[in-house]
Design an enzyme around this catalytic site. Structure first.
Site, PDB file in Angstrom:
ATOM      1  N   GLU A 149     -42.989   3.909  -4.313  1.00 35.47           N
ATOM      2  CA  GLU A 149     -42.898   2.548  -4.847  1.00 35.47           C
ATOM      3  C   GLU A 149     -43.715   1.562  -4.022  1.00 35.47           C
ATOM      4  OE1 GLU A 149     -38.692   2.167  -7.062  1.00 35.47           O
ATOM      5  OE2 GLU A 149     -38.521   2.655  -4.942  1.00 35.47           O
ATOM      6  N   GLU A 166     -34.516   9.725  -6.813  1.00 34.22           N
ATOM      7  CA  GLU A 166     -33.282   8.938  -6.881  1.00 34.22           C
ATOM      8  C   GLU A 166     -32.242   9.532  -7.829  1.00 34.22           C
ATOM      9  OE1 GLU A 166     -36.359   5.919  -5.525  1.00 34.22           O
ATOM     10  OE2 GLU A 166     -36.291   7.650  -6.862  1.00 34.22           O
TER      11      GLU A 166
END
Length: 261
Positions: A115, A135
């Protein structure tokens, strides 16, 4: 005393920002998150700094979030780690950065590391780097912008292939789907990224920031909003000292030394 989680060093007009928790694969605890946000704030505030380079100390870029440390800090409104003097490195809250950022990655690059690359402008990867947006395997979702930027960068199918499975992928795949702009031999990622950051920093700062701002506007507000600002921005830049310096350099065929005015 323990070493700081984030190292900063000025290299000419480039601010080097180093993740410095190698004994934990640079897993991001709360101290690292807040330190990184402060470093981005320094990048934003210092008029002499024209670009940032994010890198990592040790064998790995980051093992992702240190859930044992950060998990208990997640409240009803999520996680807050950016002070009044900081800037969110993932660009999903608060004021947005205005200066370019290059990222150099190696080893393991998980979750918030991907990210961070997606939120930056150019990413360079060592050939043996392994990536994972894992995640969903931890019962949470990416909250640093991957759900927004990964599909935009890689295409819907390529993004969902990794966002929804948590599968790992290599540097060649990261290059194929556009997450990194160059794959280099192991150990060369920092120097390659620094050379790019220095090339950016050698250009006219106001023009670089205006170019970045225009691209951000197109992504966040749409093409029409960006188009409406092109001519006014051009007029402002054309009246700058840097534009005069750039024209003189063109006519004399000598390198331009921009001043940011």
């Amino acid at each position: 005393m323990s070493e700081p989680r984030i190292l900063t060093e000025r290299r000419g007009h480039v601010l080097l920002i180093g993740l410095n928790r190698p004994e934990k694969r640079n897993a991001a605890d709360f101290e690292l998150l807040t330190g990184l946000a402060e470093a981005y704030g320094e990048l934003e505030r210092d008029p002499d700094i024209r670009a940032g380079l994010v890198y990592a100390v040790g064998d790995h870029f980051t093992g992702g979030l240190d859930l044992a440390d950060v998990g208990p800090r997640v409240g009803p409104d999520g996680l807050s780690f950016v002070s009044d003097t900081g800037v969110d490195p993932w660009g999903v809250s608060g004021r947005q950065r205005t200066k370019p950022v290059v990222v150099a990655v190696q080893g393991i690059c998980l979750t918030l590391g991907i990210e961070l690359m997606l939120a930056a402008d150019v990413a360079i990867a060592a050939r043996s780097t392994r990536f994972g947006q894992i995640e969903v395997a931890r019962g949470i979702l990416p909250f640093g912008g991957a759900t927004i930027r990964f599909p935009r960068t890689a295409g819907w199918g390529n993004a969902m292939r990794y966002l929804l499975t948590g599968d790992m992928f290599d540097a060649d795949e990261a290059y194929r789907i556009g997450l990194v702009q160059e794959v280099v031999d192991d150990g060369e990622q920092f120097d390659t990224a620094l050379a790019i950051a220095e090339r950016i920093a050698a250009q006219a700062p106001l023009a670089v920031q205006a170019t970045l701002a225009s691209a951000f506007t197109a992504v966040r507000e749409g093409d029409a909003a960006a188009e409406a600002r092109l001519q006014p921005t051009l007029a402002r830049l054309a009246a700058s000292e840097d534009a005069r310096i750039g024209m003189q350099a063109f006519l004399s065929r000598t390198p331009a030394e921009f001043v940011g005015r």
